[in-house]
Design an enzyme around this catalytic site. Structure first.
Site, short mmCIF file in Angstrom:
data_model
loop_
_atom_site.label_atom_id
_atom_site.label_comp_id
_atom_site.label_asym_id
_atom_site.label_seq_id
_atom_site.Cartn_x
_atom_site.Cartn_y
_atom_site.Cartn_z
N ARG A 22 0.83 -1.21 0.00
CA ARG A 22 0.00 0.00 0.00
C ARG A 22 0.87 1.26 0.00
O ARG A 22 0.50 2.27 -0.60
CB ARG A 22 -1.00 -0.01 1.16
CG ARG A 22 -2.08 1.04 1.04
CD ARG A 22 -3.22 0.84 2.04
NE ARG A 22 -4.31 0.03 1.52
CZ ARG A 22 -5.35 0.52 0.83
NH1 ARG A 22 -5.45 1.82 0.58
NH2 ARG A 22 -6.29 -0.27 0.39
N GLU B 152 -9.89 6.29 6.85
CA GLU B 152 -8.45 6.53 6.79
C GLU B 152 -8.03 7.76 5.97
O GLU B 152 -7.10 8.46 6.36
CB GLU B 152 -7.74 5.30 6.21
CG GLU B 152 -7.82 4.07 7.07
CD GLU B 152 -7.37 2.83 6.30
OE1 GLU B 152 -8.10 2.39 5.39
OE2 GLU B 152 -6.30 2.32 6.60
N1 MTE Z 1 -12.31 6.12 14.26
C1 MTE Z 1 -12.36 5.89 15.59
N2 MTE Z 1 -13.10 6.72 16.37
N3 MTE Z 1 -11.67 4.86 16.15
C2 MTE Z 1 -10.89 4.01 15.39
O1 MTE Z 1 -10.29 3.08 15.91
N4 MTE Z 1 -10.07 3.43 13.12
C3 MTE Z 1 -9.77 3.96 11.79
C4 MTE Z 1 -11.00 4.64 11.19
N5 MTE Z 1 -11.60 5.55 12.12
C5 MTE Z 1 -10.83 4.23 13.98
C6 MTE Z 1 -11.59 5.32 13.46
C7 MTE Z 1 -9.30 2.93 10.85
S1 MTE Z 1 -7.68 2.48 10.89
C8 MTE Z 1 -10.13 2.36 9.92
S2 MTE Z 1 -9.56 1.25 8.79
C9 MTE Z 1 -11.57 2.70 9.87
O2 MTE Z 1 -11.95 3.62 10.90
C10 MTE Z 1 -12.36 1.40 10.02
O3 MTE Z 1 -13.71 1.62 10.07
P1 MTE Z 1 -14.63 1.83 8.79
O4 MTE Z 1 -14.14 0.94 7.72
O5 MTE Z 1 -15.97 1.47 9.29
O6 MTE Z 1 -14.50 3.29 8.44
C1 QUE Z 2 -5.61 -2.58 3.16
C2 QUE Z 2 -5.83 -3.16 4.36
C3 QUE Z 2 -5.56 -4.54 4.54
C4 QUE Z 2 -5.05 -5.28 3.47
C5 QUE Z 2 -4.83 -4.65 2.26
C6 QUE Z 2 -5.11 -3.31 2.12
C7 QUE Z 2 -5.79 -5.21 5.77
C8 QUE Z 2 -5.51 -6.61 5.84
C9 QUE Z 2 -5.00 -7.28 4.74
C10 QUE Z 2 -4.76 -8.70 4.69
C11 QUE Z 2 -3.96 -9.23 3.71
C12 QUE Z 2 -3.80 -10.59 3.56
C13 QUE Z 2 -4.45 -11.46 4.41
C14 QUE Z 2 -5.23 -10.94 5.43
C15 QUE Z 2 -5.38 -9.57 5.56
O1 QUE Z 2 -4.78 -6.60 3.60
O2 QUE Z 2 -6.23 -4.58 6.72
O3 QUE Z 2 -5.84 -11.78 6.28
O4 QUE Z 2 -4.33 -12.80 4.25
O5 QUE Z 2 -5.74 -7.24 7.01
O6 QUE Z 2 -4.90 -2.70 0.94
O7 QUE Z 2 -6.32 -2.43 5.40
MO1 MOS Z 3 -7.42 0.43 9.49
S1 MOS Z 3 -5.37 0.58 9.50
O1 MOS Z 3 -7.33 -0.44 7.93
O2 MOS Z 3 -7.63 -0.79 10.64
#
Ligand code: MTE
Ligand code: QUE
Ligand code: MOS
Length: 809
Positions: A355, A758
């Site tokens: 990524r 994100e």
């Molecule tokens: N917002 C809050 N309040 N707490 C969290 O832990 N995690 C972030 C984002 N926003 C998070 C947050 C991350 S890393 C992700 S991937 C997304 O929420 C996951 O939730 P969604 O896919 O439902 O947006």
């Molecule tokens: C973004 C993500 C994830 C990702 C790829 C993205 C992620 C994640 C995995 C992943 C990859 C291989 C696996 C698995 C998970 O890929 O969160 O179990 O076998 O867990 O572009 O956020």
């Molecule tokens: Mo968010 S880093 O994809 O949990």
């Protein structure tokens, strides 16, 4: 227990911030105007497009929201702790646990030899032993586990172990890992065109390198799991996890029992941010192993300092570039190398460095490009997912390139950023060969440039800087383009389960987990919208592996995209049955059945939704359904580096203005303006809360949050006194967040919304770029400061000093 940084808009009804309220209202009006899908008649029902407050907002504020540690103790419940490695790398010569076993309150002590099933709990690739197997690879690695009658007694007992090691050389820097070719996974490149000759043939060339720091997740609720043995040798596990299905699988594997004997339940997390995607599982597995050993319930919670030492963080990266460009500043060719510090095991690092590579372009067309990613193995804790999943670390390099080109040519960095944006019908192919479609970045930037008054403020900053020799101001506008989808195809699927009970209330369950981001609220809104009922009649329930199986982690910002569609599919199935029933019972055709205002209109008759549901029950209609969704269009072939890994892109931009003190390096963010595209917002209040929280978290990553490991590989910044996350006083005094009005997603996402979790994290890059702008002003913007991150006051001061010396030379 909810993260500080997102509380401001957790409950928009509590917000006293009028500007933000206006934003919310404006945004929600825009959405309503734009939308044909949102019926105008459901005002007050809280369906799609409205600023409905978070389902737990009141409970978060009052303290009534239940986290795992708030669950009443069960009879006989024990508490776990682990003995940790005190060295970064070595062989275990002997373990003497007799004093541990004899300690007060201790019921059981286990090592890896006591594990009945699998001993490796690596989530994707092997490499993560549940307890050390003959060797240790980082300071803090769990070696043995204890169950005792209290949390304190368990923690005291583990300190009594006598472990002898044969120390081995430890790899503690990325440079050392590269020199030794110490990798957790093989390197990988993405290529478009012939970058090497394009760079050579270009009018100008530059190169540079940057060290990008990691980040502690600092969820307010630490890692925690409780395991309860069942009568049939199975286990019920309550886990603060973003990935209950993976916890289920790993618990079953370490116990050596089938998956159908393990149930994992996650009602909510007090923040996850990626840190509970894979790294909630070890504690659940250890609790389950101890529970299996003692036949008692076992709770395992990490103290804050243990959590900070024993769980992985955002990957630190060491990146470099070599670019060729013309005298307008347009890139002709570029080589980028990103080197991720993965820690000791693969965890999710392969996908994370991927990524970073996918986002090495950010919003810019790289014409001829080669992007190489190395997955470095170091003797530190294994680094893991963190909001942006490598994307932020990838983007930093190209944003550095933009600033460096601008200083080299004596232009405003905004001009360089604009001239390098992806085009609409040409210059629109990424270095991984996905076409950037429906690209409105140029318009978005122009709009923000105007609404933030960028040009006038640039002029007044120049004036200010000429009049002040010690305090200097800087400003920067940076864009974000973030690919939405798991880049691993099979994860892009979701399931849901919807029941309607005979009083017309609805029970909703889906595979996504709630970590404060508002997922449960949004998915409830989607189901309420389908039946046109009040959202408060949709009860959301804990995510459980026995309700919806084989779920993906709640990650990659795709929670709503995936689970919202799955829940909608379930609701539609039930609705179709209800309509068929109405047609038959009242001899009408299906155009004469309408769901509206919590009522069902059938021909000339009107029933409340509850009355009609009761009729359907009496008519023996199934009022329960599962739903399923998989994302269309996506694929990626890693061997050729080609494909369409992302269903669509989420975009936004931010302008930050900073003030620095060139004598001390201290600084302040004076103002931040954000314009962010969430498509057709499902819930503007929650989306704005996510944008605010993400921006501040991104700013914290790049400014004050400094991780320090000593030369033995021990984390020194292991508590809030030594690790500085942003506080409310660090929020820009003037903070303006606006949603792009009236711009539904062109792809067929749920109500044409866009993922928000994100992407706005990376808007924090504007603060880092503004700091560099202020530092650069010391040289009249002739020199481009090198500013590694986190850009702490010390680093800012050093950068000022370096620029002063360079300017004199
Ligand atoms: N917002 C809050 N309040 N707490 C969290 O832990 N995690 C972030 C984002 N926003 C998070 C947050 C991350 S890393 C992700 S991937 C997304 O929420 C996951 O939730 P969604 O896919 O439902 O947006
Ligand atoms: C973004 C993500 C994830 C990702 C790829 C993205 C992620 C994640 C995995 C992943 C990859 C291989 C696996 C698995 C998970 O890929 O969160 O179990 O076998 O867990 O572009 O956020
Ligand atoms: Mo968010 S880093 O994809 O949990």
């Amino acid at each position: 227990m909810r993260s500080l940084i997102d509380t401001k808009h957790a409950d928009n009804t509590l917000s006293k911030d009028n500007a933000a309220e206006d934003c919310v209202n404006k945004a929600s009006n825009n959405v309503n105007d734009a939308s044909s899908v949102v019926a105008a008649n459901n005002i007050g029902l809280g369906g799609v497009g409205r600023s409905k407050k978070h389902e737990s907002a009141d409970k978060h504020v009052s303290g009534e929201a239940l986290y795992i540690d708030d669950r009443p103790n069960l009879q006989g419940q024990l508490h776990a702790a682990v003995g940790q490695s005190s060295i970064a790398h070595g062989l275990i010569k002997s373990i003497d646990l007799s004093a541990v076993r004899a300690a007060e309150g201790v019921f059981a002590v286990i090592t890896v030899d006591d594990v009945p099933g699998h001993t490796d709990i690596g989530p994707v690739f092997p490499g993560d032993p549940v307890l050390a197997i003959g060797k240790v690879e980082y300071v803090g690695q769990p070696i043995f586990a204890v169950a005792a009658t209290s949390h304190d007694l368990a923690r005291r007992a583990v300190k009594l172990a006598n472990i002898e090691y044969e120390e081995l050389p430890a790899v503690l820097t990325v440079k050392d890992a590269l020199a030794k070719q110490s990798f957790v996974r093989p390197p990988f490149s993405m290529t478009r065109g012939d970058s090497a000759s394009a760079i050579l043939q270009a009018e100008h060339q530059l190169s540079g390198e940057i060290s990008v720091g990691g980040q502690e997740h600092f969820y307010l609720e630490g890692q925690i799991s409780t395991a309860e043995p069942n009568e049939d040798g199975g286990m019920t596990v309550f886990s603060s996890s973003q990935h209950p299905s993976e916890v289920q699988k790993l618990v079953a594997e370490v116990l050596g029992i089938p998956l159908n004997k393990v149930v994992v339940d996650t009602r909510r997390m007090g923040g996850g941010f990626g840190g509970k995607e894979t790294q909630a599982a070890p504690w659940a597995c250890i609790a389950a192993l101890l529970s299996n050993e003692t036949k008692r319930p076992v709770k395992f919670k990490l103290s804050r300092s243990d959590d900070m030492c024993m769980t992985g963080k955002r990957h630190p990266f060491e990146n470099n570039y070599h670019v060729g460009f013309d005298s307008n500043g347009q890139i002709k060719g570029i080589n980028i190398e990103v080197n991720g510090n993965c820690g000791y095991s693969p965890d999710l690092s392969d996908a994370i460095v991927d990524r970073a590579m996918f986002h090495s372009d950010n919003a810019y067309f790289l014409d001829q490009a080669t992007v190489t990613g190395n997955r470095c193995k170091l003797n530190t804790v294994s680094h893991t997912a963190y909001r942006g999943f490598g994307g932020p670390q990838g983007m930093m390099t190209i944003e550095m390139v933009m600033d460096d080109i601008a200083r080299h040519l004596g232009k405003d960095p905004l001009e360089i950023r604009k001239i390098n944006l992806y085009g609409k019908d040409e210059r629109n192919e990424t270095h991984y060969h996905q076409i950037v479609e429906h690209n409105k970045m140029a318009e978005l930037i122009t709009s923000l440039e105007q609404s933030s008054d960028y040009q006038a403020r640039r002029a007044s900053i120049t004036q200010f800087n000429s009049e002040n020799s010690i305090l200097k101001k800087g400003i920067a506008l940076t864009p974000v383009k973030f690919g939405i989808s798991f880049t691993v195809q099979h994860l892009n699927q979701a399931g849901a389960l919807v029941h309607i009970y005979t009083d017309g209330t609805i029970h909703l369950n889906h595979g996504g987990t709630e970590m404060g981001q508002g997922l449960y609220t949004k998915v409830a809104q989607i189901v309420a919208e389908e039946f046109q009922v009040n959202v408060d009649t949709v009860g959301v329930s804990a995510t459980r592996t026995d309700k919806v199986p084989n779920t993906s982690p709640t990650a990659a910002s795709s929670g709503t995209d995936l689970n919202g569609k799955a829940a909608q599919a379930a609701a539609k199935i039930i609705k179709t049955r209800l309509i068929a029933f109405a047609c038959e019972k009242y001899a009408v055709n299906n155009t004469e059945v309408t769901f509206k205002d919590s009522q069902v209109l059938i021909g000339t008759e009107t029933f409340s939704f509850a009355e009609f549901v009761q009729q359907a029950y009496m008519g023996r209609v199934s009022l329960s359904s599962t739903g399923f969704y998989k994302t269309p269009k996506i694929y990626f072939d890693r061997a050729s580096g080609k494909g369409r890994p992302f269903f669509y892109y989420s975009t936004g931009a931010a302008v930050s203005e900073v003030l620095i003190d060139t004598l001390t390096g201290e600084y302040k963010v004076l103002r931040a303006d954000i314009l962010h595209d969430v498509g057709h917002s499902l819930n503007p209040a929650i989306d704005i809360g996510q944008i605010e929280g993400a921006f501040i978290q991104g700013m914290g990553w790049l400014t004050t949050e400094e991780l320090v490991w000593n030369e033995q590989g021990r984390l020194l910044s292991n508590n809030p006194a030594t690790y500085k996350i942003p506080a409310i006083s660090d929020t820009p005094a003037d903070f303006r967040v606006t949603l792009v009005p009236d711009d539904p997603n062109r792809e067929q996402t749920i109500y044409n919304s866009k993922a928000v979790g994100e992407p706005p994290f990376m808007l924090g890059i504007s603060v880092w770029s503004a700091l560099k702008d202020a530092i650069s002003s010391v040289s009249d913007h002739k020199l481009s400061p090198k500013l590694d991150t986190p850009a702490t006051p010390e680093r800012v001061l050093w950068a000022v000093e370096a620029i002063k010396q360079q300017a004199q030379a």
